[in-house]
Design a protein around this motif. Structure first.
Motif, mmCIF file in Angstrom:
data_model
loop_
_atom_site.group_PDB
_atom_site.id
_atom_site.type_symbol
_atom_site.label_atom_id
_atom_site.label_comp_id
_atom_site.label_asym_id
_atom_site.label_seq_id
_atom_site.Cartn_x
_atom_site.Cartn_y
_atom_site.Cartn_z
ATOM 1 N N HIS A 16 0.992 -1.169 0.037
ATOM 2 C CA HIS A 16 0.062 0.095 -0.138
ATOM 3 C C HIS A 16 0.747 1.471 0.128
ATOM 4 N N TRP A 17 0.527 2.115 -0.701
ATOM 5 C CA TRP A 17 0.951 3.737 -0.674
ATOM 6 C C TRP A 17 2.440 3.361 -1.456
ATOM 7 N N ASP A 18 2.360 2.604 -2.466
ATOM 8 C CA ASP A 18 3.620 2.372 -3.122
ATOM 9 C C ASP A 18 3.518 2.325 -4.417
ATOM 10 N N PRO A 19 3.193 3.668 -5.133
ATOM 11 C CA PRO A 19 3.116 3.673 -6.616
ATOM 12 C C PRO A 19 4.113 2.966 -7.617
ATOM 13 N N HIS A 20 3.456 2.637 -8.760
ATOM 14 C CA HIS A 20 4.435 1.653 -9.699
ATOM 15 C C HIS A 20 4.347 2.417 -11.122
ATOM 16 N N VAL A 21 5.154 2.957 -11.524
ATOM 17 C CA VAL A 21 5.022 3.542 -13.117
ATOM 18 C C VAL A 21 4.898 2.372 -13.907
#
Length: 118
Positions: A16-21
């Motif tokens: 969670h709260w770990d954006p991936h491009v």
């Protein structure tokens, strides 16, 4: 040029709260992320904050204003300089767009996520 399957990309991680491009758009990163719980209040001085809810529901708390509920299929843009906090009681899947190099933590004390490319 290629098609990107959002559900497939979201299946690559569970944090969670770990954006991936997942794609590049002009000078922006297009990212997917899972929200659960609450993120710290913060602001971005030079850029708006774009949220598109793909699944679930999030709340955007805005300093001095009522919270906004954003449901699946809806988007919300927080203007630059506005103090805000996203949160989700249950897991939500969200698409974010932000300028390359912009820390997702804004001016909070939270360590910015590394934003790996998947």
């Amino acid at each position: 040029m290629k098609t990107v399957n959002l559900e497939e990309k979201l299946g690559c991680f569970s944090s969670h709260w770990d954006p991936h491009v997942i794609a590049d758009y002009n000078e922006n990163d297009v990212m997917v992320v899972r929200f659960q719980g609450e993120y710290p209040f913060h602001r971005h001085e030079t850029t708006d904050d774009f949220f598109l809810v793909l699944e679930g529901e999030i709340e955007i708390d805005i300093e001095g204003e009522p919270s906004r509920t954003v449901r699946a299929g809806e988007l919300f843009v927080v203007p630059k300089g506005v103090v805000h906090r996203p949160r989700a009681a249950k897991e939500a899947k969200v698409l974010l767009i932000e300028p390359k190099g912009e820390p997702n933590s804004g001016n909070s004390d939270r360590e910015p996520s590394p934003k790996p490319r998947i």
